[in-house]
Design an enzyme around this catalytic site. Structure first.
Site: not given
Ligand code: NDP
Length: 444
Positions: A126, A166
């Site tokens: 991430k 995201d």
């Protein structure tokens, strides 16, 4: 002290300033207790949990860029490469002022298990930055994205680490970042997913999370001897996940009677008109009052209230912590059979517990919304093949993946004597594959 407790003590000591990461580590390790207890000697000798909670590596870097007034701004960029036991690191880039290393670690840790559940060869990672794209001009966003990628490109690659969108990172940001990657590295490769269709993006990615949610819900219902045909469904949200969940539910013969946005909600006993909802939300970017104004059968209500409506199936698709204990009680009182999460963490822990204790079939987001990342992995496959599949091909693969996820989480729960606990089943099934790959690859 048991192995799980021992590791949790160490994790708390070492990461005291990262509450979100601590919460995620605790939740996951707690739910894995039965598996870990059953293999305690082996896992302890191999320090499997200590290796699992520590990222392979993490990068933190300066992102300087020039705003429209000629002022230099400085943000912080992050990429955490958490675990690549089963494939290249994969996970989104979050651009939001709240981003810090603890949040990125929490999201990266969770991503390991979600990615594993898809059955595809993708590890967990991430990244992101405390940059806020809201209110910035296109030129400012491009300046930021180019600077961010100038540093990030040193650490990623189609077979190494493949970031995606995201919160705050949509098609525009992915485009700017991809352009800069290509300019520096001189390669056209599937290094990012969520790309535009004209330069390597995948058909059906837009629909994937909502459609995937319905494929797993349908399998759940089918395995309990029922069908989607004629079922009444309550959906929250009116964004990407909600819209395509509603569309697929209708295609399956169910009737979705609600949707919501951040200011109010709609009850439409005739069934939500998806074409009108898309027009209001995707084209006009308007409030749901506009939907109600154009649809005589619809009632608009201010505030929250979707879960008061009598339904057979509830699909929270809006945001985190939007289905509370009192909502769970109302749903159970109204005879709900299944709750499947389209959003990430929409159901609070006490609400989840209440639903499970009252016999509701509950599938958490880690499994139920994995169709999004699964289709991103299919985008990687198409990029490697230098081919683009048709919508139908991608959709058929997505369906196969979601049906498979259901059976894997169901089997995992049964194997550990927790039949019907799909939350534990998802953590266990995701963990087992990663753990076995780590053990097979020796101490690394
Ligand atoms: P969008 O931003 O497209 O849509 C979110 C929707 O939820 C909007 O309609 C928004 O309303 C509404 N909403 C936001 N806050 C609230 C609130 N407090 N109460 C009621 N409604 C609210 O996001 P997505 O559909 O992409 O994502 C939804 C969820 O699914 C998120 O949790 C996301 O992390 C998760 N998810 C998404 C994936 C994807 O592929 N898109 C993949 C996996 C998970 P408004 O229109 O007013 O902004």
């Amino acid at each position: 002290m048991g192995y799980v407790d021992e590791v949790l003590v160490k994790v708390k000591e070492k990461n005291a300033s990262e509450p979100e990461f601590l919460q995620a580590a605790e939740e996951v390790l707690e739910s894995l207790r039965p598996v870990i207890d059953a293999n305690e000697e082996l896992y302890r000798r191999e320090a499997l949990l200590e290796r699992l909670v520590e990222p392979d590596r993490q990068f933190k870097f300066r992102v300087p860029w020039v705003d429209d007034k000629g002022q230099v701004q400085v943000n912080v960029g992050y990429r955490v490469q958490y675990n690549n036991a089963i494939g290249p690191y994969k996970g989104g880039l979050r651009l939001h002022p709240s981003v810090n290393i603890g949040i990125i670690k929490f999201l990266g840790f969770e991503q390991i298990f979600k990615n594993s559940l898809t059955g595809l060869p993708i590890g967990g990672g991430k990244g992101g930055s405390d940059f806020d794209p809201k209110g910035k001009s296109d030129r400012e966003v491009m300046a930021f994205c180019q600077s961010f990628m100038t540093e990030l490109c040193k650490y990623i690659g189609a077979d190494v680490d493949v970031p995606a969108g995201d919160i705050g990172t949509g098609a525009r940001e992915i485009g700017f970042m991809y352009g800069q990657y290509k300019r520096i590295r001189s390669v056209n490769e599937g290094v990012l997913t969520g790309k535009g269709l004209s330069y390597g993006g995948s058909l059906a990615r837009t629909e994937a999370t909502g459609y995937g949610l319905l494929y797993i819900t349908e399998e759940l219902i089918k395995c309990h001897g029922e069908s989607m045909e004629g079922k009444t469904v309550a959906v929250s949200g009116a964004g990407n996940v909600a819209i395509y969940a509603i569309q697929k539910a209708h295609q399956m013969g169910a009737k979705v009677v609600t949707c919501s946005d951040s200011t109010g909600w709609i009850y439409d006993p005739e069934g939500i008109d998806v074409a009108l909802l898309k027009e209001v939300k995707e084209v006009k970017r308007a409030r749901l009052t506009e939907y109600a104004a154009m649809r005589p059968s619809a009632e608009y209500h201010e505030g929250r209230g979707v879960w008061q409506v009598k339904c057979d199936i509830a699909l929270p698709c809006a945001t985190q912590n939007e289905l509370l204990l009192e909502d769970a009680k109302q749903l159970v009182a109204n005879g709900v059979k299944a709750v499947c999460e389209g959003a990430n963490m929409p159901t609070t822990i006490d609400a989840t517990k209440y639903l499970q204790e009252n016999g509701v079939w509950f599938i958490g987001g880690k499994a139920a919304n994995a169709g999004g990342v699964a289709t991103s992995a299919l985008e990687m496959t198409q990029n490697s093949e230098r081919l683009s599949w048709t919508f139908e091909e991608v959709d058929a693969k997505l369906k196969g993946i979601m049906v498979n996820i259901y059976h894997n989480i169901d089997d995992a729960a049964k194997r550990y004597g927790m039949e019907g606990n799909y939350v534990a089943g998802a953590n266990i099934a995701g963990f087992e594959k990663v753990a076995n790959a780590m053990l097979a690859q020796g101490v690394c």
